[in-house]
Design an enzyme around this catalytic site. Structure first.
Site, mmCIF file in Angstrom:
data_model
loop_
_atom_site.group_PDB
_atom_site.id
_atom_site.type_symbol
_atom_site.label_atom_id
_atom_site.label_comp_id
_atom_site.label_asym_id
_atom_site.label_seq_id
_atom_site.Cartn_x
_atom_site.Cartn_y
_atom_site.Cartn_z
ATOM 1 N N GLY A 14 12.321 3.209 -1.890
ATOM 2 C CA GLY A 14 12.051 1.811 -2.232
ATOM 3 C C GLY A 14 10.687 1.344 -1.763
ATOM 4 O O GLY A 14 10.513 0.225 -1.291
ATOM 5 N N ALA A 17 6.448 2.525 -5.482
ATOM 6 C CA ALA A 17 6.813 3.353 -6.637
ATOM 7 C C ALA A 17 8.269 3.117 -7.028
ATOM 8 O O ALA A 17 8.582 2.922 -8.207
ATOM 9 C CB ALA A 17 6.578 4.832 -6.321
ATOM 10 N N VAL A 49 0.379 0.589 2.099
ATOM 11 C CA VAL A 49 -1.015 0.156 2.221
ATOM 12 C C VAL A 49 -1.706 -0.011 0.875
ATOM 13 O O VAL A 49 -2.878 -0.346 0.842
ATOM 14 C CB VAL A 49 -1.863 1.089 3.106
ATOM 15 C CG1 VAL A 49 -1.648 0.820 4.561
ATOM 16 C CG2 VAL A 49 -1.630 2.533 2.753
ATOM 17 N N ALA A 52 -5.089 -2.503 -3.557
ATOM 18 C CA ALA A 52 -6.051 -2.784 -4.629
ATOM 19 C C ALA A 52 -5.594 -2.094 -5.902
ATOM 20 O O ALA A 52 -5.031 -1.000 -5.862
ATOM 21 C CB ALA A 52 -7.436 -2.277 -4.230
ATOM 22 N N LYS A 80 -9.505 -9.196 -8.518
ATOM 23 C CA LYS A 80 -10.464 -8.100 -8.300
ATOM 24 C C LYS A 80 -11.226 -7.837 -9.592
ATOM 25 O O LYS A 80 -10.616 -7.593 -10.631
ATOM 26 C CB LYS A 80 -9.694 -6.853 -7.851
ATOM 27 C CG LYS A 80 -10.569 -5.619 -7.722
ATOM 28 C CD LYS A 80 -9.780 -4.400 -7.260
ATOM 29 C CE LYS A 80 -10.620 -3.148 -7.374
ATOM 30 N NZ LYS A 80 -9.868 -1.919 -7.143
ATOM 31 N N PRO A 98 -18.074 -2.258 -12.042
ATOM 32 C CA PRO A 98 -17.384 -3.446 -12.551
ATOM 33 C C PRO A 98 -16.259 -3.091 -13.512
ATOM 34 O O PRO A 98 -16.332 -2.079 -14.205
ATOM 35 C CB PRO A 98 -18.496 -4.183 -13.309
ATOM 36 C CG PRO A 98 -19.431 -3.110 -13.763
ATOM 37 C CD PRO A 98 -19.298 -1.950 -12.814
ATOM 38 N N LEU A 335 3.823 8.740 -4.376
ATOM 39 C CA LEU A 335 3.229 9.732 -3.473
ATOM 40 C C LEU A 335 3.960 11.066 -3.526
ATOM 41 O O LEU A 335 3.379 12.104 -3.227
ATOM 42 C CB LEU A 335 3.229 9.176 -2.044
ATOM 43 C CG LEU A 335 2.374 7.900 -1.884
ATOM 44 C CD1 LEU A 335 2.580 7.271 -0.508
ATOM 45 C CD2 LEU A 335 0.888 8.200 -2.102
ATOM 46 N N THR A 346 -6.164 4.027 -7.665
ATOM 47 C CA THR A 346 -5.475 4.534 -8.852
ATOM 48 C C THR A 346 -3.989 4.845 -8.647
ATOM 49 O O THR A 346 -3.287 5.095 -9.625
ATOM 50 C CB THR A 346 -6.170 5.826 -9.339
ATOM 51 O OG1 THR A 346 -6.488 6.627 -8.207
ATOM 52 C CG2 THR A 346 -7.425 5.509 -10.097
HETATM 53 C C1 LIG Z 1 -4.444 5.193 3.048
HETATM 54 C C2 LIG Z 1 -3.845 4.813 1.737
HETATM 55 C C3 LIG Z 1 -4.404 3.748 1.011
HETATM 56 C C4 LIG Z 1 -3.885 3.408 -0.244
HETATM 57 N N1 LIG Z 1 -4.470 2.407 -0.964
HETATM 58 C C5 LIG Z 1 -4.047 2.182 -2.231
HETATM 59 C C6 LIG Z 1 -4.662 1.203 -3.046
HETATM 60 O O1 LIG Z 1 -5.569 0.477 -2.620
HETATM 61 N N2 LIG Z 1 -4.217 1.057 -4.315
HETATM 62 C C7 LIG Z 1 -3.203 1.812 -4.817
HETATM 63 O O2 LIG Z 1 -2.870 1.680 -5.998
HETATM 64 N N3 LIG Z 1 -2.563 2.710 -4.041
HETATM 65 C C8 LIG Z 1 -2.965 2.923 -2.779
HETATM 66 N N4 LIG Z 1 -2.323 3.834 -2.007
HETATM 67 C C9 LIG Z 1 -1.152 4.513 -2.530
HETATM 68 C C10 LIG Z 1 0.043 3.610 -2.434
HETATM 69 O O3 LIG Z 1 0.247 3.183 -1.104
HETATM 70 C C11 LIG Z 1 1.260 4.395 -2.913
HETATM 71 O O4 LIG Z 1 0.962 5.065 -4.090
HETATM 72 C C12 LIG Z 1 2.359 3.472 -3.202
HETATM 73 O O5 LIG Z 1 2.614 2.668 -2.099
HETATM 74 C C13 LIG Z 1 3.575 4.222 -3.601
HETATM 75 O O6 LIG Z 1 4.136 4.821 -2.481
HETATM 76 P P1 LIG Z 1 5.565 5.408 -2.626
HETATM 77 O O7 LIG Z 1 6.485 4.315 -3.035
HETATM 78 O O8 LIG Z 1 5.477 6.621 -3.473
HETATM 79 O O9 LIG Z 1 5.910 5.927 -1.156
HETATM 80 P P2 LIG Z 1 6.378 5.144 0.147
HETATM 81 O O10 LIG Z 1 5.721 3.832 0.296
HETATM 82 O O11 LIG Z 1 6.218 6.117 1.278
HETATM 83 O O12 LIG Z 1 7.919 4.879 -0.080
HETATM 84 C C14 LIG Z 1 8.866 5.921 0.083
HETATM 85 C C15 LIG Z 1 10.258 5.333 0.061
HETATM 86 O O13 LIG Z 1 11.195 6.390 0.179
HETATM 87 C C16 LIG Z 1 12.112 6.062 1.179
HETATM 88 N N5 LIG Z 1 12.633 7.286 1.771
HETATM 89 C C17 LIG Z 1 11.959 8.390 2.167
HETATM 90 N N6 LIG Z 1 12.802 9.289 2.702
HETATM 91 C C18 LIG Z 1 14.031 8.740 2.629
HETATM 92 C C19 LIG Z 1 15.326 9.155 3.024
HETATM 93 N N7 LIG Z 1 15.538 10.334 3.639
HETATM 94 N N8 LIG Z 1 16.355 8.314 2.811
HETATM 95 C C20 LIG Z 1 16.192 7.122 2.204
HETATM 96 N N9 LIG Z 1 15.000 6.670 1.821
HETATM 97 C C21 LIG Z 1 13.931 7.467 2.027
HETATM 98 C C22 LIG Z 1 11.345 5.208 2.164
HETATM 99 O O14 LIG Z 1 12.194 4.445 2.966
HETATM 100 C C23 LIG Z 1 10.535 4.357 1.193
HETATM 101 O O15 LIG Z 1 11.351 3.306 0.755
HETATM 102 C C24 LIG Z 1 -2.790 4.141 -0.751
HETATM 103 C C25 LIG Z 1 -2.202 5.156 -0.004
HETATM 104 C C26 LIG Z 1 -2.720 5.494 1.235
HETATM 105 C C27 LIG Z 1 -2.077 6.618 2.016
#
Ligand SMILES: Cc1cc2nc3c(=O)[nH]c(=O)nc-3n(C[C@H](O)[C@H](O)[C@H](O)COP(=O)(O)OP(=O)(O)OC[C@H]3O[C@@H](n4cnc5c(N)ncnc54)[C@H](O)[C@@H]3O)c2cc1C
Length: 506
Positions: A14, A17, A49, A52, A80, A98, A335, A346
């Site tokens: 959650g 993504a 995090v 943007a 932005k 831009p 991710l 992106t």
């Molecule tokens: C340094 C950094 C800067 C970034 N800046 C940007 C930006 O400016 N713009 C942009 O578009 N993107 C950016 N990103 C990417 C962005 O943060 C991610 O693509 C986005 O938040 C999606 O993350 P996610 O949901 O895939 O993963 P996460 O946020 O890690 O979410 C994972 C989910 O899975 C759950 N989960 C994991 N394991 C278990 C388990 N065993 N049981 C139950 N639940 C579980 C967690 O609780 C969480 O809810 C950045 C990333 C980083 C690392």
């Protein structure tokens, strides 16, 4: 309902993504009777995090039926118009990427070819003078474009900065209101069919089972389903995108909220500055082979534009891509499917784009392998196109003042990027390939900004007499400058239309 239609979908994770997926599916599958369940663990938390974005997010919000002002208010968002790059080509140099496009094409020849021709004849006007978003950015102005294709605003485009945690909360409320069920709990194991290997259920730490026919793996870097369970390998792209760590820290909000992200190159990486309504997001992205974590944190804190307001957070990652985004009955987003680092914001877009593709290649219970193969091909192509664009920033630099930059200059870039750069260097032409997320104007901004200067220009530009072309160019930049001056201040626009009301979720 088609008797092979999928009847239950489980979204694992959650973060942004997972909730983007749940929100999109809840709209797309409305009325089909398909159940959508999202499992997340507060104890594990999110990366949170991503702050943007890029312009296609507007279309995503529209499809979901999200009201823009309510969304900006609830996420402490700002607007932005692009990214300012500082010290990337050379120390002390800055350029702007831009959104939108430069000028207007002259008949059959692209606008920038006429600009190159004028430059070859001594006109020193920078390309940015022909971008309304760039002109507005440096005046700290913002406005919503009128829906008039003949207006200069037809060249204008914008995205958002927002608090990623609040974004996930906002989408959660949106999804739950449309019937998505949220299950709080830690996934302890994943049950598979004995013969096919298809995923059948998630087993939570307290023994509960969450069954489904189709699973989305949005578990972040853990990649519980696609990686740990199905064993789909991850392609490591560190040789092209060497940064592997980041430290994020909030600081006080800025007096003047700029409508753009700033990216400042340091000795072994770069620092972002993202203005939100309630705070400024900052982070140092760096390569651990060239700088220690403590030193990277010191550099970050020494380069804040406002007072630090929270504790630094350290993150580790490996740039690259999951070899298949779809395997068996699991599709991965976010991710878990790959990370190309945040330089051009992106990641959230790749989630959105993965969802758009998924909805146009939506499976039934037969899970036709040809559908999965086509989806995987398209996702891979898109990641490669973004990768090339990012690599360009690192490789095309004059900086040789640190081992990191010397390594970046010396890297062997992907062939696809080498061909594109060579073409531009020779005659200013920009090769566009299938699934290129970034179009001509973006490549142009970064190629020129990183010091790649075309040796010639399109001879067809001569179809318009030079004096006539010069007059058109003057007219364009005059209109752009005047239009930007007439726009409201970014802060004033927010104050008037979408000032944050903390806690509001619609
Ligand atoms: C340094 C950094 C800067 C970034 N800046 C940007 C930006 O400016 N713009 C942009 O578009 N993107 C950016 N990103 C990417 C962005 O943060 C991610 O693509 C986005 O938040 C999606 O993350 P996610 O949901 O895939 O993963 P996460 O946020 O890690 O979410 C994972 C989910 O899975 C759950 N989960 C994991 N394991 C278990 C388990 N065993 N049981 C139950 N639940 C579980 C967690 O609780 C969480 O809810 C950045 C990333 C980083 C690392």
């Amino acid at each position: 309902m088609n008797d092979k239609a999928i009847r239950s979908i489980v979204v694992a994770g959650g973060g942004s993504a997972g909730w983007m997926a749940a929100a999109a599916l809840s709209v797309a599958l409305q009325g089909t009777g398909c159940q959508i369940v999202l499992v997340e663990s507060e104890e594990i938390g999110t990366v949170g995090v991503g702050e943007a974005t890029i312009p296609p997010i507007q279309a995503f919000n529209q499809v979901l039926g999200i009201d823009e002002a309510a969304f900006v208010r609830a996420t402490q968002g700002t607007f932005k118009l692009g990214i300012e790059f500082v010290n990337w080509w050379r120390q002390g140099h800055r350029y702007f990427h831009p959104f939108g496009r430069y000028g207007d094409d002259f008949g059959m020849t692209p606008f920038h070819q006429q600009w190159l021709r004028a430059r070859a004849h001594g006109d020193r006007t920078p390309l940015g003078a022909y971008s309304l978003t760039e002109a507005a950015s440096f005046l700290n102005r913002f406005d919503k474009p009128p829906n008039d294709p003949r207006s200069v605003f037809a060249t204008y485009s914008y995205a958002y900065h927002f608090d990623a945690g609040l974004y996930a909360r906002f989408l959660r409320a949106h999804s739950e209101a449309r019937g998505v069920t949220r299950v709080e709990g830690k996934i302890a194991s994943v049950e598979q069919h004995g013969e096919t290997g298809f995923v059948e259920a998630l087993v939570l730490a307290d023994g509960r089972r969450v069954e489904g026919e189709f699973f989305l793996d949005c578990t972040g870097f853990r990649a519980l389903l696609i990686g740990e369970t199905l064993g789909v390998p991850y392609d490591d792209w560190t040789r092209w995108l060497p940064c592997d760590r980041a430290i994020a820290v909030p600081s006080a909000k800025l007096d003047a909220i700029s409508p753009y992200t700033r990216s400042t190159a340091h000795q072994s990486g770069w620092q972002w500055r993202i203005p939100l309504q309630h705070r400024t997001g900052n982070g140092h992205v760096y390569c651990s082979s060239f700088i220690e974590d403590d030193e990277a944190e010191r550099v970050l804190l020494a380069n804040l534009d406002s007072a630090q307001t929270g504790d630094p957070r350290r993150l580790r990652f490996t740039t690259g891509q999951r070899q298949k985004a779809w395997s068996h009955n699991v599709v991965t987003l976010g991710l878990a499917s790959g990370f190309l680092e945040p330089l051009e914001s992106t990641s959230l877009h790749l989630v959105q784009s993965g969802l758009t593709k998924l909805l146009s290649w939506f499976p039934d219970r037969d899970f036709d392998p040809a559908v999965a193969a086509e989806y995987n091909r398209q996702v891979a192509r898109e990641y490669e196109a973004v990768r090339d664009f990012l690599v360009l920033h690192y490789n095309a630099t004059d900086r040789d003042d640190s081992p990191f930059w010397r390594a970046c200059r010396a890297m062997a870039v992907p062939d696809s990027l080498a061909a594109k750069t060579e073409m531009f260097r020779t005659n200013g032409r920009l090769l566009e390939r299938e699934k290129d997320l970034f179009h001509e104007a973006s490549w142009l901004a970064v190629m020129l900004g990183q010091g790649i200067s075309p040796e010639s220009y399109d001879t067809l530009t001569a179809a318009i007499p030079a004096t006539e072309a010069a007059a058109v160019l003057t007219g364009m930049r005059t209109v752009i400058a005047r239009t930007a001056q007439a726009m409201p201040g970014h802060g004033d626009f927010i104050q008037r239309h979408c000032r944050a009301t903390p806690g509001e979720i619609s």
